[in-house]
Design an enzyme around this catalytic site. Structure first.
Site, short mmCIF file in Angstrom:
data_model
loop_
_atom_site.label_atom_id
_atom_site.label_comp_id
_atom_site.label_asym_id
_atom_site.label_seq_id
_atom_site.Cartn_x
_atom_site.Cartn_y
_atom_site.Cartn_z
N GLY A 154 -11.15 26.64 -146.34
CA GLY A 154 -11.72 27.03 -145.06
C GLY A 154 -11.37 28.47 -144.73
O GLY A 154 -10.50 29.08 -145.37
N CYS A 155 -12.05 29.02 -143.73
CA CYS A 155 -11.83 30.43 -143.37
C CYS A 155 -10.48 30.64 -142.69
O CYS A 155 -9.75 31.58 -143.03
CB CYS A 155 -12.97 30.93 -142.49
N TYR A 156 -10.13 29.76 -141.75
CA TYR A 156 -8.81 29.87 -141.11
C TYR A 156 -7.68 29.69 -142.12
O TYR A 156 -6.71 30.47 -142.11
CB TYR A 156 -8.66 28.83 -139.99
#
Length: 352
Positions: A154-156
């Site tokens: 994921g981006c986070y």
């Protein structure tokens, strides 16, 4: 290498922001050729009907999802789908000999019980899932190079783990003291219409969401536990910020050795990421901004130590659609194919 020798690539779920980033990146990649875009709701439409600005580049039509057909035509398939769909498709594509890169959460977890708890989806593909490699090249480069199936982070988690990894791997901080305070642009919410992402709702406003229960938390914790060598719980709070692209993660943790100063940590980070071309450690006193990474696959990291509190503060900035999604997926594919991991990926932002 002529066009005829390019590796044929397909994207299932090309209509979202992650999908269109992949289309854009594949256009510039010297060794890959996009031959298939697939989707359910938009099947039969020209891709340029969804994204008219690409009409002069691609004449591809969005096709129905026929795994047999995709497996015959493509050597590589990107799955850019909502959570819970890739796990129904990847096994058939792998059986056809395709390399598969999943941009959803389906193959990010080595412990599928964690996935089932947080995502509420029962899994029947456990044997396949066990072969998946977590697609963060800076940590798992060698494993990605050998993989047929990669679960792209994921981006986070990408921004957070790049900030935290050297601290945990080297035992420099008390793991349980780690707090991640992160902000993301609205494109992280996808292209579907959502009230909270309307301009009138999101602009001129800043707020936290999913506090204490964001689905990226267990993903971050699983990798942190792997790095620390024991189970680690992490406090993670995401915020929505009124801009389109970018994530800034600010990570706080208590140092085991309060004698460490900022320059010590900068040296440690530079050594840790010395063979990671996409991570840029900033000089003393310089803190990253999301705009610097916009449109690139770069992660900028700034480091500070507060001797008053014995805490280290690490700031990490990425483009959530690039290093946080499509760019990182291409980086992983480059490794899977035995190519330079910088191949075909943008290294300079358009600024300002």
């Amino acid at each position: 290498m002529g066009d005829s020798e390019r590796i044929p690539v397909g994207i299932i779920g090309a209509s979202g922001y992650g999908g269109v980033q992949l289309v854009r990146l594949l256009a510039d990649h010297p060794k890959l050729e996009l031959v298939y875009v697939g989707g359910e709701s938009s099947a039969g439409k020209a891709f340029s009907d969804l994204y008219p600005h690409l009409g002069h580049y691609t004449k591809l039509v969005i096709e129905p999802i026929d795994l047999e057909e995709i497996g015959n035509r493509c050597r590589v398939v990107f799955l850019s789908l909502p959570n819970g769909l890739a796990c129904d498709m990847a096994p058939a594509l792998l059986a056809k000999g395709c390399k598969v890169l999943d941009l959803s959460a389906d193959y990010r977890f080595s412990n599928l019980d964690t996935y089932e708890t947080w995502y509420g989806r029962q899994r029947t593909d456990r044997d396949i899932a066990e072969t998946a490699v977590y697609g963060l090249p800076e940590l798992y480069r060698d494993r990605i190079a050998e993989a047929q199936l990669v679960g792209c982070p994921g981006c986070y988690p990408t921004a957070s783990l790049l900030a935290l990894s050297p601290l945990l791997k080297q035992g420099l901080v008390v793991p349980e003291s780690a707090i991640i305070d992160a902000k993301s642009g609205t494109s992280g919410g996808g292209r579907q219409a959502k009230t909270n992402l309307l301009l009138a709702e999101a602009d001129q406003s800043l707020g936290a969401y999913n506090v204490g229960r964001h689905r990226h938390t267990p993903e971050i914790e699983e990798v942190c536990s792997d790095l620390a060598g024991h189970e680690v719980l992490i406090q993670f709070t995401p915020h929505l910020i009124p801009m389109v692209r970018g994530i800034l993660a600010t990570v706080y943790a208590t140092l085991r050795d309060p004698g460490l100063v900022r320059d010590d940590l900068i040296t440690i980070y530079q050594a840790f990421y010395r063979s990671s071309p996409w991570v840029k450690i900033l000089p003393s006193g310089t803190y990253p901004q999301t705009k610097w990474a916009c449109g690139t696959n770069l992660c900028y990291i700034g480091i500070e130590v507060d001797p008053r509190t014995d805490r280290v503060i690490v700031m990490s900035a990425i483009d959530n659609l690039m290093k946080g999604q499509a760019g990182q997926a291409i980086q992983c594919l480059n490794l899977m194919m035995g190519w330079e991991e910088t191949l075909g990926l943008p290294q300079l932002s358009f600024y300002p």
